[in-house]
Scaffold this active site. Structure first.
Site, PDB file in Angstrom:
ATOM      1  N   TYR A  58       4.875   6.986 -14.263  1.00 56.85           N
ATOM      2  CA  TYR A  58       3.918   7.512 -15.246  1.00 56.85           C
ATOM      3  C   TYR A  58       3.263   8.776 -14.713  1.00 56.85           C
ATOM      4  CZ  TYR A  58       4.754   3.012 -17.265  1.00 56.85           C
ATOM      5  OH  TYR A  58       5.391   1.934 -17.801  1.00 56.85           O
ATOM      6  N   ASP A 111       0.861  -1.183   0.000  1.00 57.42           N
ATOM      7  CA  ASP A 111       0.000   0.000   0.000  1.00 57.42           C
ATOM      8  C   ASP A 111       0.899   1.235   0.000  1.00 57.42           C
ATOM      9  OD1 ASP A 111      -1.643   2.129   0.550  1.00 57.42           O
ATOM     10  OD2 ASP A 111      -2.905   1.013   1.952  1.00 57.42           O
ATOM     11  N   LYS A 127      -0.019  14.755  -9.153  1.00 59.19           N
ATOM     12  CA  LYS A 127       0.848  14.048 -10.111  1.00 59.19           C
ATOM     13  C   LYS A 127       2.071  14.897 -10.438  1.00 59.19           C
ATOM     14  CE  LYS A 127       0.356  10.624 -11.973  1.00 59.19           C
ATOM     15  NZ  LYS A 127       0.828   9.260 -11.584  1.00 59.19           N
ATOM     16  N   ALA A 157      -1.139   4.453  -8.840  1.00 56.92           N
ATOM     17  CA  ALA A 157      -1.461   5.876  -8.686  1.00 56.92           C
ATOM     18  C   ALA A 157      -2.878   6.008  -8.172  1.00 56.92           C
ATOM     19  CB  ALA A 157      -1.340   6.602 -10.030  1.00 56.92           C
ATOM     20  N   TYR A 205      -5.927  16.191  -8.736  1.00 55.67           N
ATOM     21  CA  TYR A 205      -5.185  15.064  -9.315  1.00 55.67           C
ATOM     22  C   TYR A 205      -3.945  15.566 -10.062  1.00 55.67           C
ATOM     23  CZ  TYR A 205      -4.178  11.366 -12.770  1.00 55.67           C
ATOM     24  OH  TYR A 205      -3.566  10.433 -13.560  1.00 55.67           O
ATOM     25  N   THR A 231       0.820  12.459 -16.275  1.00 49.71           N
ATOM     26  CA  THR A 231      -0.438  12.731 -16.957  1.00 49.71           C
ATOM     27  C   THR A 231      -0.438  14.040 -17.743  1.00 49.71           C
ATOM     28  OG1 THR A 231      -2.780  13.225 -16.516  1.00 49.71           O
ATOM     29  CG2 THR A 231      -1.236  13.734 -14.761  1.00 49.71           C
ATOM     30  N   ASP A 232      -1.276  14.085 -18.754  1.00 43.87           N
ATOM     31  CA  ASP A 232      -1.539  15.335 -19.491  1.00 43.87           C
ATOM     32  C   ASP A 232      -2.200  16.377 -18.583  1.00 43.87           C
ATOM     33  OD1 ASP A 232      -3.735  13.570 -19.341  1.00 43.87           O
ATOM     34  OD2 ASP A 232      -4.678  14.379 -21.148  1.00 43.87           O
TER      35      ASP A 232
HETATM   36  N1  LIG Z   1      -6.164   6.413 -16.321  1.00 43.42           N
HETATM   37  C1  LIG Z   1      -5.885   7.480 -17.071  1.00 43.42           C
HETATM   38  O1  LIG Z   1      -6.702   7.968 -17.869  1.00 43.42           O
HETATM   39  C2  LIG Z   1      -4.509   8.100 -16.995  1.00 43.42           C
HETATM   40  C3  LIG Z   1      -4.257   9.247 -17.752  1.00 43.42           C
HETATM   41  C4  LIG Z   1      -2.986   9.821 -17.689  1.00 43.42           C
HETATM   42  C5  LIG Z   1      -2.009   9.260 -16.899  1.00 43.42           C
HETATM   43  N2  LIG Z   1      -2.297   8.160 -16.158  1.00 43.42           N
HETATM   44  C6  LIG Z   1      -1.244   7.627 -15.290  1.00 43.42           C
HETATM   45  O2  LIG Z   1      -0.887   6.344 -15.772  1.00 43.42           O
HETATM   46  C7  LIG Z   1      -0.493   5.515 -14.661  1.00 43.42           C
HETATM   47  C8  LIG Z   1      -1.265   4.213 -14.703  1.00 43.42           C
HETATM   48  O3  LIG Z   1      -2.650   4.528 -14.560  1.00 43.42           O
HETATM   49  P1  LIG Z   1      -3.794   3.457 -14.813  1.00 43.42           P
HETATM   50  O4  LIG Z   1      -4.693   4.003 -15.848  1.00 43.42           O
HETATM   51  O5  LIG Z   1      -3.204   2.100 -14.980  1.00 43.42           O
HETATM   52  O6  LIG Z   1      -4.543   3.570 -13.417  1.00 43.42           O
HETATM   53  P2  LIG Z   1      -5.451   2.502 -12.670  1.00 43.42           P
HETATM   54  O7  LIG Z   1      -6.024   1.536 -13.630  1.00 43.42           O
HETATM   55  O8  LIG Z   1      -6.339   3.306 -11.790  1.00 43.42           O
HETATM   56  O9  LIG Z   1      -4.397   1.718 -11.803  1.00 43.42           O
HETATM   57  C9  LIG Z   1      -3.769   2.304 -10.709  1.00 43.42           C
HETATM   58  C10 LIG Z   1      -3.400   1.214  -9.754  1.00 43.42           C
HETATM   59  O10 LIG Z   1      -2.843   1.842  -8.602  1.00 43.42           O
HETATM   60  C11 LIG Z   1      -3.318   1.147  -7.480  1.00 43.42           C
HETATM   61  N3  LIG Z   1      -3.338   1.931  -6.271  1.00 43.42           N
HETATM   62  C12 LIG Z   1      -4.175   2.939  -5.923  1.00 43.42           C
HETATM   63  N4  LIG Z   1      -3.924   3.330  -4.669  1.00 43.42           N
HETATM   64  C13 LIG Z   1      -2.913   2.551  -4.223  1.00 43.42           C
HETATM   65  C14 LIG Z   1      -2.210   2.462  -3.006  1.00 43.42           C
HETATM   66  N5  LIG Z   1      -2.507   3.237  -1.960  1.00 43.42           N
HETATM   67  N6  LIG Z   1      -1.235   1.543  -2.885  1.00 43.42           N
HETATM   68  C15 LIG Z   1      -0.935   0.725  -3.922  1.00 43.42           C
HETATM   69  N7  LIG Z   1      -1.557   0.759  -5.082  1.00 43.42           N
HETATM   70  C16 LIG Z   1      -2.537   1.661  -5.236  1.00 43.42           C
HETATM   71  C17 LIG Z   1      -4.725   0.734  -7.837  1.00 43.42           C
HETATM   72  O11 LIG Z   1      -5.057  -0.342  -6.992  1.00 43.42           O
HETATM   73  P3  LIG Z   1      -6.525  -0.982  -6.928  1.00 43.42           P
HETATM   74  O12 LIG Z   1      -6.568  -1.864  -8.146  1.00 43.42           O
HETATM   75  O13 LIG Z   1      -6.527  -1.724  -5.656  1.00 43.42           O
HETATM   76  O14 LIG Z   1      -7.455   0.183  -6.975  1.00 43.42           O
HETATM   77  C18 LIG Z   1      -4.589   0.370  -9.284  1.00 43.42           C
HETATM   78  O15 LIG Z   1      -4.317  -0.992  -9.467  1.00 43.42           O
HETATM   79  C19 LIG Z   1      -0.725   6.344 -13.404  1.00 43.42           C
HETATM   80  O16 LIG Z   1       0.471   6.958 -13.041  1.00 43.42           O
HETATM   81  C20 LIG Z   1      -1.712   7.410 -13.863  1.00 43.42           C
HETATM   82  O17 LIG Z   1      -1.623   8.591 -13.088  1.00 43.42           O
HETATM   83  C21 LIG Z   1      -3.509   7.551 -16.193  1.00 43.42           C
END
Ligand SMILES: NC(=O)c1ccc[n+]([C@@H]2O[C@H](COP(=O)([O-])OP(=O)(O)OC[C@H]3O[C@@H](n4cnc5c(N)ncnc54)[C@H](OP(=O)(O)O)[C@@H]3O)[C@@H](O)[C@H]2O)c1
Length: 321
Positions: free
Chosen positions: A100, A37, A130, A61, A126, A102-103
């Site tokens: 990673y 965590d 980030k 994240a 957010y 974000t935009d």
């Molecule tokens: N999603 C988007 O549209 C987007 C856009 C731009 C950039 N990004 C960046 O891309 C990266 C990957 O994002 P993603 O889309 O794969 O996000 P995601 O699907 O929400 O996955 C994030 C993961 O982080 C885990 N997490 C959250 N809180 C946590 C904690 N306290 N301790 C450990 N793990 C934790 C979540 O766990 P749970 O499965 O238990 O919830 C989830 O598995 C991130 O850095 C994000 O900021 C994402």
């Protein structure tokens, strides 16, 4: 020597794809929230100490953009403080870090693609958290890659693609914002590109057809000259409205019993007949989003010698599951 790799966020959209691909680069310890965590700084230090990786890939994240407006402290703990501690621990053991971002670190006032050097100005909690995470990693002075990506989706998890399919199975009319511009990027493409950066000699890292073949890469040495922040998004740009319309066009051809598709629609037919374009003002959300957050991938292409596919092509490929 085979590099040891520590992956966080193994159950997320990007993390779950990385968990499949990173074993091509080394011996992977993949941790989800249950095992590590990131809100617990002591646990982060301990995990890194135990695994002693030469590469850490932080795919975890806090990504709930709207909820972050009310939970900024928690979002900050995971998106800013945890990366800072990861970077600090990486420095102690000489590990490299892939992270990673974000935009949404930009305010969206530009009308041409943002370069990595454009001034940041996040307009949401957010985005602020980030950006603080990025800054902590840059300040740590470790070999690192920060990949800024955008509008991430997959056939599992929580994302726009699956939301549109659920709504299209419930309603005849969808109202979707048509005045925000970005580049929808599939999580598989992000994971493939990340892996390819470290394994330029592997031409087909994504197909999953070859047996895992750990590479002899020293991540810290490899990254010494390349360290920095890179945009990493699909080529091209679109709006949420056009993305939704394209999703529904493409999905009308899919077999209804495709497992991820059946799960998204609750096994119901798509009944949506109209996708009405609306403005951001018509769809108020707790968090403000940049109107324009298209990122330029020029630096990534010049450095690593490839680009991610166009968003349209990525969608076609992602829908195959
Ligand atoms: N999603 C988007 O549209 C987007 C856009 C731009 C950039 N990004 C960046 O891309 C990266 C990957 O994002 P993603 O889309 O794969 O996000 P995601 O699907 O929400 O996955 C994030 C993961 O982080 C885990 N997490 C959250 N809180 C946590 C904690 N306290 N301790 C450990 N793990 C934790 C979540 O766990 P749970 O499965 O238990 O919830 C989830 O598995 C991130 O850095 C994000 O900021 C994402």
């Amino acid at each position: 020597m085979t590099p040891r790799i520590l992956l966080t966020g193994k159950n997320g959209q990007v993390g779950s794809e990385l968990a499949q691909l990173l074993p091509r680069l080394g011996e992977v310890t993949a941790l989800g929230r249950k095992e590590l965590d990131l809100s617990n700084i002591h646990d982060i230090r301990q995990a890194i100490h135990e695994v002693r990786p030469s590469l850490i890939v932080n795919a975890a994240a806090y990504t709930a953009v709207d909820r972050a407006e009310k939970e900024e402290a928690l979002a900050r703990a995971i998106n800013s403080d945890a990366p800072a501690v990861i970077a600090e621990e990486a420095k102690k053991i000489g590990a490299a870090l892939v992270h990673y971002s974000t935009d949404y670190v930009f305010d969206g006032t530009k009308r041409t693609p943002y370069s990595e050097d454009d001034p940041t100005n996040p307009i949401s909690a957010y985005g602020r958290t980030k950006l603080a995470g990025e800054e902590a990693i840059r300040a740590a002075g470790i070999p690192h890659l920060i990949f800024r990506t955008a509008w991430v989706y997959a056939t599992s998890g929580k994302n726009f693609l699956l939301t549109i399919l659920r709504l299209a199975a419930e309603r005849e009319e969808l109202r979707i914002v048509s005045d925000q511009f970005g580049a929808p990027t599939s999580s598989r493409e992000i994971a493939q590109a990340t892996t390819r950066v470290f394994a330029p000699r592997i031409s087909d890292v994504g197909a999953g057809l070859r047996p895992a073949r750990p590479q002899n890469v020293d991540p810290a040495g490899f990254l010494a000259d390349l360290a920095g922040t890179y945009n990493m998004t699909a080529s091209g740009e679109t709006t949420w409205h056009e993305f939704a319309t394209t999703i529904l066009e493409d999905c009308s051809q899919l077999p209804r019993d495709l497992p991820w598709f059946a799960a998204a629609t609750g096994n119901r037919p798509l009944i949506a007949k109209r996708v009405i374009p609306i403005t951001t003002a018509d769809y108020p959300t707790p968090a403000r989003r940049p109107v324009y957050s298209v990122l330029s991938n020029t630096r990534f292409a010049a450095t690593f010698g490839f680009t991610l596919l166009a968003w349209r092509t990525q969608l076609t490929s992602a829908l195959k599951g």
